[in-house]
Design a protein around this motif. Structure first.
Motif, short mmCIF file in Angstrom:
data_model
loop_
_atom_site.label_atom_id
_atom_site.label_comp_id
_atom_site.label_asym_id
_atom_site.label_seq_id
_atom_site.Cartn_x
_atom_site.Cartn_y
_atom_site.Cartn_z
N GLU A 120 0.83 -1.21 0.00
CA GLU A 120 0.00 0.00 0.00
C GLU A 120 0.86 1.26 0.00
N PHE A 121 1.94 1.20 0.77
CA PHE A 121 2.86 2.33 0.84
C PHE A 121 3.43 2.64 -0.55
N ARG A 122 3.89 1.62 -1.24
CA ARG A 122 4.44 1.81 -2.59
C ARG A 122 3.38 2.35 -3.55
N GLU A 123 2.17 1.85 -3.43
CA GLU A 123 1.08 2.31 -4.30
C GLU A 123 0.83 3.81 -4.10
N LEU A 124 0.89 4.25 -2.86
CA LEU A 124 0.67 5.67 -2.58
C LEU A 124 1.80 6.52 -3.16
N ARG B 102 1.39 9.53 -5.79
CA ARG B 102 2.04 10.83 -5.63
C ARG B 102 2.86 11.20 -6.85
N LEU B 103 3.60 10.24 -7.38
CA LEU B 103 4.44 10.52 -8.55
C LEU B 103 3.59 10.90 -9.76
N ALA B 104 2.51 10.16 -9.98
CA ALA B 104 1.64 10.46 -11.13
C ALA B 104 1.06 11.87 -11.02
N LEU B 105 0.61 12.23 -9.83
CA LEU B 105 0.05 13.56 -9.62
C LEU B 105 1.13 14.63 -9.74
N GLU B 106 2.30 14.35 -9.19
CA GLU B 106 3.39 15.32 -9.23
C GLU B 106 3.82 15.59 -10.67
N LYS B 107 3.92 14.55 -11.47
CA LYS B 107 4.33 14.72 -12.86
C LYS B 107 3.35 15.63 -13.60
N ALA B 108 2.06 15.41 -13.41
CA ALA B 108 1.06 16.24 -14.09
C ALA B 108 1.13 17.68 -13.63
N ALA B 109 1.33 17.87 -12.32
CA ALA B 109 1.36 19.23 -11.77
C ALA B 109 2.63 19.98 -12.16
N LEU B 110 3.74 19.27 -12.26
CA LEU B 110 5.01 19.93 -12.58
C LEU B 110 4.99 20.58 -13.96
N GLN C 264 -5.96 23.00 -8.02
CA GLN C 264 -6.29 22.85 -6.61
C GLN C 264 -6.80 21.46 -6.25
N ARG C 265 -7.63 20.88 -7.08
CA ARG C 265 -8.12 19.53 -6.78
C ARG C 265 -6.97 18.53 -6.79
N LEU C 266 -6.09 18.65 -7.77
CA LEU C 266 -4.94 17.75 -7.84
C LEU C 266 -4.05 17.94 -6.62
N LEU C 267 -3.83 19.19 -6.23
CA LEU C 267 -2.97 19.45 -5.08
C LEU C 267 -3.53 18.85 -3.80
N ARG C 268 -4.86 18.91 -3.66
CA ARG C 268 -5.48 18.30 -2.48
C ARG C 268 -5.32 16.78 -2.50
N MET C 269 -5.47 16.19 -3.68
CA MET C 269 -5.27 14.74 -3.80
C MET C 269 -3.83 14.36 -3.48
N TYR C 270 -2.91 15.18 -3.94
CA TYR C 270 -1.49 14.94 -3.69
C TYR C 270 -1.19 14.98 -2.20
N GLU C 271 -1.68 15.99 -1.52
CA GLU C 271 -1.44 16.10 -0.08
C GLU C 271 -2.12 14.98 0.69
N VAL D 210 10.44 16.59 -14.93
CA VAL D 210 9.62 15.38 -14.76
C VAL D 210 10.52 14.14 -14.72
N ALA D 211 11.51 14.09 -15.57
CA ALA D 211 12.42 12.94 -15.57
C ALA D 211 13.16 12.84 -14.24
N LEU D 212 13.58 13.97 -13.70
CA LEU D 212 14.26 13.98 -12.40
C LEU D 212 13.32 13.55 -11.27
N SER D 213 12.05 13.94 -11.38
CA SER D 213 11.07 13.54 -10.38
C SER D 213 10.90 12.03 -10.36
N VAL D 214 10.83 11.43 -11.54
CA VAL D 214 10.71 9.97 -11.64
C VAL D 214 11.93 9.29 -11.01
N GLU D 215 13.10 9.79 -11.33
CA GLU D 215 14.33 9.23 -10.78
C GLU D 215 14.38 9.38 -9.26
#
Length: 241
Positions: free
Chosen positions: A96-100, A104-112, A164-171, A214-219
């Motif tokens: 579950e931890f890994r899934e979260l 987070r990564l998927a949301l962060e990539k879109a927001a970045l 804002q909706r994405l940011l709330r989901m991310y947090e 985005v590439a750095l975020s994935v790494e």
């Protein structure tokens, strides 16, 4: 939703010993906010029992507002309830931890991508300030400060997106992993690697290079998961799958 019971509480609770009452004199206790803050601060580890009567006595209220707060925290995934045992700080399985983290990564990539396009000088300065705080905390051996500053840095990179909706989901996703305090479990070499990641991410953010950022975020997330992998079988940290 309550999780299936997989054993008794991790240890006898000291939850109330770490609580803070932030209400001002003459105002109603901020039971929900203060309990949430205690859980997110990681002052008691996952699996810690939350005694309703002791929490009510601490805030000087009846059990009703404490139970109402616990129901909200249950809905947020920060606590879990086992019939005939009670409420405790939620304990994730490692899966579950890994899934979260993947969420987070998927949301962060879109927001970045959106953030780089919209960021102004003040946003860059906010990210730079947050990164400086991580270095200051790291040098001082302040685990809690380092953990909190790391979160501020990541949020500072995506906040300019305005999503804002994405940011709330991310947090929300970040909050679910927060009681584990993953940054407190990694060693100096790994923290140094994370610091290098952050430096590179800030440089890409400043230069408005969304592709590199985005590439750095994935790494960086790969490095984070590698760092916490050693705890995957530690049942003091994670619930059995």
């Amino acid at each position: 939703m309550a999780r299936p019971f997989t054993g008794g509480p991790r240890r006898r609770s000291a939850f109330t010993a770490r609580l803070e009452n932030t209400s001002v004199e003459g105002s109603q206790p901020r039971v929900l906010d203060d309990m949430r803050a205690a859980i997110l601060a990681g002052v008691e580890p996952p699996g810690t029992l939350i005694p309703i009567d002791a929490v009510a006595a601490f805030f000087g209220v009846s059990q009703i507002p404490v139970r109402e707060a616990l129901k909200i925290l249950l809905g947020e995934g920060l606590v879990e309830h086992v019939p005939h045992v009670g409420y405790s700080v939620a304990k994730l399985s490692y899966r579950e931890f890994r899934e979260l983290y993947e969420v987070r990564l998927a949301l962060e990539k879109a927001a970045l991508v959106a953030a780089v396009d919209r960021a102004g000088p003040d946003d860059v300065e906010a990210a730079r300030a947050a990164l400086l705080e991580t270095s200051t905390a790291l040098d001082a051996g302040d685990d809690r400060g380092y953990h909190e500053a790391t979160r501020r840095f990541h949020l500072s990179l995506i906040a300019p997106s305005g999503m804002q909706r994405l940011l709330r989901m991310y947090e929300s996703a970040w909050n679910l992993t927060e009681p584990v305090r993953p940054m407190t479990h990694v060693g100096p070499a790994q923290r140094s690697a994370f610091a290098h990641d952050h430096d590179a991410m800030l440089e890409a953010f400043e230069s408005r290079d969304a592709t590199v950022l985005v590439a750095l975020s994935v790494e960086h997330y790969d490095h984070l998961l590698d760092g916490i992998e050693v705890l995957s079988d530690d049942h003091d940290v994670f619930r059995e799958a």
